[in-house]
Design an enzyme around this catalytic site. Structure first.
Site, PDB file in Angstrom:
ATOM      1  N   HIS A 107       0.859  -1.186   0.000  1.00  0.00           N
ATOM      2  CA  HIS A 107       0.000   0.000   0.000  1.00  0.00           C
ATOM      3  C   HIS A 107       0.895   1.237   0.000  1.00  0.00           C
ATOM      4  O   HIS A 107       1.545   1.541  -0.995  1.00  0.00           O
ATOM      5  CB  HIS A 107      -0.930  -0.055   1.217  1.00  0.00           C
ATOM      6  N   HIS A 165      -1.351  -1.057 -11.518  1.00  0.00           N
ATOM      7  CA  HIS A 165      -2.228  -0.621 -10.444  1.00  0.00           C
ATOM      8  C   HIS A 165      -3.436  -1.532 -10.403  1.00  0.00           C
ATOM      9  O   HIS A 165      -3.830  -2.106 -11.421  1.00  0.00           O
ATOM     10  CB  HIS A 165      -2.648   0.841 -10.661  1.00  0.00           C
ATOM     11  N   ASP A 212       3.420   5.917  -7.386  1.00  0.00           N
ATOM     12  CA  ASP A 212       4.577   5.559  -6.570  1.00  0.00           C
ATOM     13  C   ASP A 212       5.871   5.572  -7.373  1.00  0.00           C
ATOM     14  O   ASP A 212       6.951   5.744  -6.801  1.00  0.00           O
ATOM     15  CB  ASP A 212       4.384   4.166  -5.958  1.00  0.00           C
TER      16      ASP A 212
END
Length: 453
Positions: free
Chosen positions: A274, A325, A384
């Site tokens: 996460h 994702h 990210d």
């Protein structure tokens, strides 16, 4: 026998007791991870806070499209474009997520004033709580601090919306201090660095305060603060189905207090699947630099990325971190927006070659993954992939990467907590299918024949 020896000895027994036949999940129609095989989440609620869009229906078929992220009906890309490099937007987005409307100038002034007035901790809290037993795991440090703050609240268990809103506003304001002071304590006591504790400035933005608190000289450029502000905006919320938002909903539904809810959300966010994902990206990039020192050698870079996917390089997990994702396929809108800020900051920092490496991997990785993996949807860079690069350019230590995420995401958690309390009066309790075999109980003396009365 000490506990380490005991645990190692009994690990096979524990594993044998708990392993479940993989085929049973399909047999009973269980959606592992509350998702189907295509990654689509099981519907567990409704929300008016945010929306994620990754596809559309055309002629009865689902078509993958560029990802979209909406906050309270507004496209995040439109908002960030409006903020641009002109003003700070995180507080405006926080107001929107909490109250459902974009603020007027007067409303935003009042909101910022309230947040600024709350950027303080109880007397001696930094010394007595944050600096005691410092940890390299700043997320755990923050969790400890949040739970301890409950002891200073006379209305800790009051679930009325005004009280919960007050608690949330306090925590939103306090999170930057909990994170940075936690790091400063660790840096001093564990790394023998100089100790400094700066007080926040109630008149400046959250992004500016993070940099002010973190840097010995309190100095930062306007561009640095604006890039961090954009990262906070893009991380503030991401639908009700992400793990930490769902955790917020679950614990709120049990009637727990705000501090316990936020501590649970922090514990969820810190996981590498996460909020900790950008740490893996940075570790992977360091490994790539070590094995492909010439960034411009595209063939060698492609070969090494292929080795990573083939589990022959880096951590041998077969993953190019920062790619793909759970929902987005064609593109992650947060990554698309952040990329523009990354490029500009890289130019200011004279890190154009480093940015070129990221850009090359962004282009090559989806092609390599598509060649070597059976995938149900497209793969693209997620937020990210770039956020760690942003933080490294800002001189933010790696221990604070996930806490920075938390500083942003507590706004979304607060909105979900309040929405859950207002609309739902049932505890969240999904079902698990038991596959346990029933057995006849064996009395103790028959299990232990040497035992005497």
């Amino acid at each position: 026998m000490n506990v380490k020896e005991y645990s190692k000895l009994y690990e096979p027994i524990c594993r044998k007791a708990d392993e479940v036949d993989e085929n049973l999940y399909e047999q009973y129609g269980v959606k592992r991870g509350l998702r189907d095989k295509n990654g689509k989440g099981v519907l567990t609620g409704v929300t008016n806070i945010s929306k994620i869009v990754s596809s559309k229906i055309e002629d009865g078929k689902e078509i993958q499209i560029d990802g979209q992220l909406w906050y309270r009906g507004y496209n995040v890309i439109d908002m960030v474009k409006d903020f641009g490099f002109k003003r700070f937007g995180f507080e405006e987005v926080a107001y929107l997520l909490l109250f459902g409307e974009l603020p007027t100038d007067d409303e935003l002034i009042d909101f910022r004033q309230v947040l600024g007035s709350l950027r303080t901790l109880p007397t001696n809290f930094t010394r007595d709580v944050i600096m005691k037993a410092p940890s390299h795991d700043i997320m755990n440090s923050m969790t400890k601090s949040v739970l301890t703050l409950s002891a200073y609240d006379d209305n800790v268990s009051d679930l009325s919306i005004p009280n919960v809103l007050e608690q949330c506003l306090r925590l939103i304001s306090e999170f930057p201090m909990l994170a940075v002071y936690g790091y400063n304590a660790y840096s001093h006591y564990e790394k023998d660095e100089s100790m400094f504790i700066h007080f926040p400035d109630p008149t400046i933005s959250t992004a500016e305060n993070v940099l002010r608190l973190l840097r010995p000289d309190k100095e930062y450029t306007q561009l640095e603060a604006q890039v961090l502000d954009a990262a906070l905006v893009l991380h503030a919320e991401h639908g009700g189905g992400n793990n930490s938002a769902f955790t917020t909903r679950v614990v709120s539904s049990a009637g727990s207090d705000t501090y316990s809810v936020m501590a649970a959300a922090l514990s969820s966010l810190k996981g590498p699947k996460h909020g900790g994902a950008n740490l893996k990206v940075m570790q992977m990039m360091e490994d790539i630099r070590a094995h492909v020192p010439d960034y411009k050698d595209k063939d060698r870079l492609r070969d090494y990325l292929a080795k990573i996917v083939d589990r022959q390089a880096f951590d041998r997990m077969g993953l190019i971190y920062g790619m793909g994702h759970a929902i987005y396929s064609v593109s992650d809108p947060r990554a698309r927006v952040l990329r523009r800020f990354v490029e500009k900051l890289a130019a200011e920092k004279h890190l154009d070659d480093e940015f070129e490496l990221y850009a090359s991997i962004e282009k090559m990785a989806p092609e390599i993954i598509a060649e070597k993996r059976k995938i149900y949807k497209g793969v693209s860079a997620n937020v990210d992939f770039f956020s760690g690069f942003v933080y490294s350019m800002l001189g933010i230590p790696i221990e604070l990467y996930t806490p920075i995420f938390a500083i942003a995401r507590i706004v979304g958690w607060s909105a979900h907590r309040i929405e859950e309390l207002i609309n739902v009066d049932k505890i969240i309790r999904p079902a698990y299918r038991s596959v346990m075999a029933e057995r006849e109980y064996t009395r103790y003396e028959l299990r232990s024949p040497h035992t005497t009365d």
